[in-house]
Design an enzyme around this catalytic site. Structure first.
Site, PDB file in Angstrom:
ATOM      1  N   LEU A  90      36.810  27.991  53.599  1.00  0.00           N
ATOM      2  CA  LEU A  90      36.868  26.837  52.681  1.00  0.00           C
ATOM      3  C   LEU A  90      38.280  27.094  51.892  1.00  0.00           C
ATOM      4  CD1 LEU A  90      33.448  26.303  51.186  1.00  0.00           C
ATOM      5  CD2 LEU A  90      34.636  24.902  52.787  1.00  0.00           C
ATOM      6  N   GLY A  91      38.448  28.527  51.553  1.00  0.00           N
ATOM      7  CA  GLY A  91      39.757  28.560  50.835  1.00  0.00           C
ATOM      8  C   GLY A  91      39.595  29.999  50.444  1.00  0.00           C
ATOM      9  N   GLU A  92      41.007  30.689  49.944  1.00  0.00           N
ATOM     10  CA  GLU A  92      41.092  31.858  49.528  1.00  0.00           C
ATOM     11  C   GLU A  92      41.854  31.976  48.384  1.00  0.00           C
ATOM     12  OE1 GLU A  92      43.292  34.304  52.030  1.00  0.00           O
ATOM     13  OE2 GLU A  92      43.673  32.880  53.365  1.00  0.00           O
ATOM     14  N   GLY A  94      43.337  34.759  44.674  1.00  0.00           N
ATOM     15  CA  GLY A  94      43.857  35.995  44.372  1.00  0.00           C
ATOM     16  C   GLY A  94      42.758  37.073  44.693  1.00  0.00           C
ATOM     17  N   MET A  95      41.599  36.964  44.598  1.00  0.00           N
ATOM     18  CA  MET A  95      40.807  38.271  45.209  1.00  0.00           C
ATOM     19  C   MET A  95      39.565  37.865  45.947  1.00  0.00           C
ATOM     20  SD  MET A  95      38.544  38.426  41.596  1.00  0.00           S
ATOM     21  CE  MET A  95      37.157  37.194  41.438  1.00  0.00           C
ATOM     22  N   VAL A  98      36.359  32.305  50.306  1.00  0.00           N
ATOM     23  CA  VAL A  98      35.013  31.532  50.299  1.00  0.00           C
ATOM     24  C   VAL A  98      34.953  30.819  51.738  1.00  0.00           C
ATOM     25  CG1 VAL A  98      33.782  29.619  49.077  1.00  0.00           C
ATOM     26  CG2 VAL A  98      35.353  31.121  47.701  1.00  0.00           C
ATOM     27  N   ASP A 209      40.295  28.746  33.309  1.00  0.00           N
ATOM     28  CA  ASP A 209      41.114  28.431  34.382  1.00  0.00           C
ATOM     29  C   ASP A 209      40.774  26.730  34.746  1.00  0.00           C
ATOM     30  OD1 ASP A 209      43.094  28.375  36.294  1.00  0.00           O
ATOM     31  OD2 ASP A 209      41.951  29.330  37.836  1.00  0.00           O
TER      32      ASP A 209
END
Length: 952
Positions: A90-92, A94-95, A98, A209
């Site tokens: 789904l995405g990534e 900084g740490m 997903v 955030d």
């Protein structure tokens, strides 16, 4: 320890990223150069390089082998935690990374968002801690607007994971555009986000955030708040608990100023980020979206100068403007309050932010605008000359409008259901009335009134067969009338005073409402120069509010500060000090940099300086400025006023270099920010003119500045307004210094007499400004060799200052010194010596031996002793004056040369030729060698005195 881990992690990451940009063969040398022998740092860097390389070769972080996985999920099923089958990435960030996964368990399946640490983060204890923190925080939050935590734990290989509710939706900004939501619909949707954030805050969690990418809207229109990866717990004091993992984790475009400055955070940081999101939803763009570099964007956010959403929308493309139509002023105010630079000036909570939005939707007054002390119309009256009919119509309209506002305020008490809305609207009306009255062109209106009277009287005179000579005398009499006097009297008596009388009669049962309007009218009186009347009305306001309000109520503090200003302007310094002192305890409790707090603290320091407590005043001004400068923009009006006050105190303390440097900066800044004719710009220009006159003997430049200020003030305020008289008096002071021939002195004498009479009429005979103008008259009389008259007037001045300021005030001592000088010139050396020595002892005690006034008094004592024939004592006094002036002002300063010339004459009388020659060579010959055409009037006079001394 946590901070050290963070620093080491950041430094290691920086070195590792630099190493990745060079060839493999050059990496070892680069690492060795940057780590500087730090073995622990080197190990961290090499571990990070290996982790980065693993990330590029291992697609899924949870796989125990380095074999690329089967994206169908067949291979991942055996090694994934619990019974999750990976579907797709789904995405990534900084740490972490997903994945969309499917949880299969005993006959049911559920799609989840599965989150792991990335390969580059797995070996970092800091990022492990942040990951664990996210799990702990999400476990606290069960809300329909927050993506839920479904599962979490540690795999067999020790790697942590989170399984969260999978939200299938679109970013909130994209969803609003896709569904073409109206402004109100966007606000309703945004309120649901506020509810989720407020729930998190109630559970002591701050998100840190918030941005559109972290707010997804589902198909049924429900927004979901995601990604608590950098969220933090709030401690009891309201600040975020400090942790090592907090460093630099933010999205810059949505970050608050305190996040960028790495200050302790409160829930105000989320309020700010929500403000940015709302701005984007209603204006179609973020604040500062035109800034493309992180450096410029950070500076803009920290600077806090946010353009209103409505103005930002007007600058947007035509298609976007058509889709948004317009943004009301209430919404502008709400967004800008959420985006205030100072946390204390934003909404105190997300709930308060949301409440103001709900008030807007319900068409009720919003706190963001009422917090500005009533809504303000930005309309002004044209300042060209009015005919009599226009002047009469304006007065009638102003009176009728004010009466209507008073009547409407009374009627609101009978309509409880609409009371708040009516109060809101009527505050705007009364504020408009105050602005209108304050902007009336007194001089133009006065000329219209007097011109009409002149026409009527002369016409009647002609009809009665008056003689031409008598008619000319009558015309001269009319010309001598100050046009602004009748206008000011009419405005005070027939408008303001009449309205005040109506207050007492019509609002006897609503004292607080009456007090609000009374304070507004008192400010009008301050503007037109009716200081005594304004003080009377403000005392009434203070008395009413003190009876009905708490002592720390903001409205009571405001009235006391206004009263202090009115008394200060009227010259009643002790009473002004009492008014400010009564306001200080409550003002000090206000948030730092609150305008009312600044006004109270700076006003008290200003009165201290006027009372002669110069060092104490300067200490307060320096401390206040040091506290305000980091919090306020350089162009803040309260901060600029404080800086001008500080300059005036420095000038009186004799620190002319510091004062002049500051003023040479402030005058252009005032002109740029407020305009050339703004009252504060004129006051600052006059401060510079006063410094040039009193410290630097630059009489021509001082005269030009004072005359320019006087001309503007006379045109806008009238000839006999106290501020106009102040500028005219300083111009006359310079003219006295520059006047050389008898004819010019007579002209200046007439102008000074007019100024003194104006002061006596407007402020009273004992006012400090009246006495100051009389001091200039004394100086002029002495230049005309009219010493008996000058001495008699100086004794009046001394008595007046003794009575109002006390015997040790600097102004009183100056008057006593002036009297001693006059007595010396008139040959009364015995009394002159007593008076001069008394002044010298007091100045040495209060200001020190090197203060300009002390050194000038040494010079005065020298002149008295020389006049009495005691040349040895005269030598000692002139020598002390010369030594101090040369050391503090320089050898070529006009005051230094003045003392040198007098000492030279005394040394010649004592036949000390060698000492006299040293004085001549060191001080007199250099100034004599100067070209007189290149010198100002003050220096030419000093040069002439040096020539006269040498020629004796």
């Amino acid at each position: 320890m946590a901070g050290q881990l963070t620093d080491r992690y950041v430094e290691a990451k920086r070195i590792a990223m630099a190493a990745m940009d060079v060839d493999v063969s050059a990496r070892a040398a680069l690492i060795e150069e940057h780590v500087g022998g730090d073995a622990e740092l080197e190990r961290e860097v090499r571990w990070m390089l290996e982790a980065i390389e693993r990330t590029h070769t291992a697609t899924l972080p949870f796989s125990p082998s380095h074999v690329l996985p089967d994206l169908s999920g067949q291979q991942a099923q055996a090694t994934a935690p619990r019974n999750y089958r990976i579907l797709r990435l789904l995405g990534e960030g900084g740490m972490g990374m997903v994945y969309l996964a499917e949880r299969c368990n005993e006959g049911f399946s559920q799609q989840v968002a599965l989150k792991f640490l990335s390969a580059s983060a797995q070996g970092s204890p800091i990022l492990h801690e942040r990951f664990s923190q996210e799990r702990r925080l999400l476990a606290r939050l069960e809300h329909p607007g927050i993506a839920r935590l479904l599962d979490g734990g540690v795999m067999d290989d020790g790697q942590p994971f989170l399984a969260m509710e999978y939200v299938e939706g679109r970013r909130i900004d994209e969803w609003c555009e896709a569904h073409a939501l109206s402004l109100n619909e966007r606000i309703v949707l945004f309120l649901k986000v506020c509810d989720a954030v407020e729930f998190a805050h109630r559970n002591l969690v701050i998100h840190r955030d918030i941005k559109p990418a972290n707010i997804l809207v589902t198909a049924d229109g429900m927004p979901k708040l995601l990604d608590f990866g950098i969220a933090r717990l709030i401690e009891e004091g309201g600040q975020v608990l400090a942790t090592a993992t907090a460093a630099h984790a933010l999205t810059l475009a949505y970050a608050s100023p305190e996040q960028i400055e790495q200050q302790p955070l409160t829930t105000g940081a989320d309020v700010y980020s929500l403000g940015v999101v709302l701005y984007q939803l209603i204006a179609g763009r973020r604040p500062y979206q035109h800034l493309i570099t992180p450096h410029l964007l950070s500076n803009a956010i920290v600077g806090g100068q946010v353009e209103a959403p409505s103005r930002s929308l007007r600058a947007a493309p035509a298609g976007l403007r058509r889709s948004r139509r317009s943004i009301p002023a209430d919404v502008d105010a709400i967004v800008l309050k959420a985006l205030r630079r100072q946390v204390s000036q934003r909404y105190a909570s997300v709930a308060e932010f949301a409440q103001d939005l709900r008030h807007y939707l319900a068409q009720r007054p919003v706190k963001a605008r009422r917090g500005r002390q009533w809504y303000r119309f930005r309309r002004y009256v044209q300042r060209n000359r009015w005919p009599l009919a226009a002047a009469t119509m304006v007065l009638a309209a102003v009176f009728a409008g004010l009466a209507a506002s008073l009547l409407a305020l009374a009627q609101t008490r009978a309509a409880q259901r609409l009371a708040e809305q009516r109060q809101h609207d009527l505050e705007r009306m009364v504020d408009f009335q105050q602005s209108t009255l304050q902007s009336v062109d007194i001089d133009a209106m006065g000329h219209a009134l007097t011109d009409d009277e002149r026409t009527l009287v002369l016409a009647r005179f002609d009809a009665l067969g008056g003689k031409p000579a008598e008619r000319r005398q009558l015309e001269q009499a009319f010309a001598g009338i100050a046009a602004s006097g009748p206008a000011r009297d009419a405005l005070d008596t027939y408008v303001v005073s009449h309205a005040l009388a109506r207050l007492d009669r019509d609002f006897a049962d609503a004292p607080l409402l009456a007090a609000d309007i009374r304070q507004s009218l008192a400010r009008v009186l301050l503007t037109i120069g009716s200081y005594a009347h304004a003080a009377v009305e403000l005392r009434n306001v203070v008395a009413v509010r003190a009876q009905h309000l708490r002592n720390d109520d903001r409205m009571l503090v405001s009235a006391r500060v206004d009263l202090g200003e009115a008394l200060y302007r009227g010259g009643r310094l002790d009473q002004a000090a009492e008014a400010y002192e009564s306001a200080l305890p409550a003002a000090a409790a206000l948030p730092p940099a609150d305008p009312l707090q600044v006004a109270a603290l700076s006003g008290r320091a200003r009165v201290l300086a006027a009372q002669g407590h110069l060092s104490q005043a300067l200490n307060r001004q320096e401390a206040l400025y040091a506290g305000l400068a980091p919090r306020l923009p350089a162009t803040d009006e309260g901060l600029l006023r404080l800086r001008r006050d500080r300059v005036e105190t420095l000038t009186q303390l004799g620190e002319r270099d510091r004062a002049r440097v500051e003023l040479e900066y402030l005058v252009p800044l005032y002109r740029q920010v407020f305009g050339v004719e703004h009252p504060e710009t004129l006051a600052t220009t006059l401060t510079l003119a006063r410094l040039l006159y009193s410290q630097d003997n630059e009489y021509e430049r001082s005269l030009a500045l004072a005359q320019s200020v006087a001309a503007i003030r006379e045109r806008r305020l009238g000839a006999d307004h106290p501020l106009t008289l102040q500028a005219r008096a300083l111009a006359a002071s310079n003219e006295v210094r520059l006047a050389l021939d008898p004819a010019t002195m007579e002209q200046v004498h007439a102008r000074l007499e007019t100024i003194i009479q104006g002061y006596r009429r407007v402020l009273g005979p004992g006012n400090p400004q009246t006495l100051e103008a009389m001091t200039d008259m004394v100086r002029l009389l002495s230049k005309q060799d009219r010493y008996p008259e000058a001495i008699a007037m100086e004794r009046q001045i001394l008595a007046g200052r003794n009575r109002t300021l006390g015997p040790d005030h600097v102004s009183t001592l100056y008057a006593r010194g002036s009297l001693a000088s006059l007595l010396c010139e008139n040959g009364q050396y015995a009394e002159a010596g007593r008076q001069g020595q008394q002044v010298l002892d007091a100045l040495r005690r209060q200001l020190g031996d090197d203060h300009p006034m002390t050194l000038a008094t040494y010079d005065l004592v020298g002149r008295i002793e020389a006049g009495a024939g005691d040349w040895a004592l005269a030598r000692d006094a002139h020598g002390r004056a010369l030594e101090g002036r040369a050391r503090t002002l320089g050898n070529t300063d006009a005051h230094t040369i003045e003392s040198a010339s007098r000492l030279y004459v005394v040394l010649r009388k004592l036949h000390d030729v060698a000492a006299a020659q040293r004085v001549a060579m060191t001080y007199l010959q250099p100034v004599i060698a100067m070209n007189p055409d290149d010198l100002n009037a003050g220096m030419r006079s000093v040069r002439d005195e040096a020539l006269e001394a040498i020629s004796r």
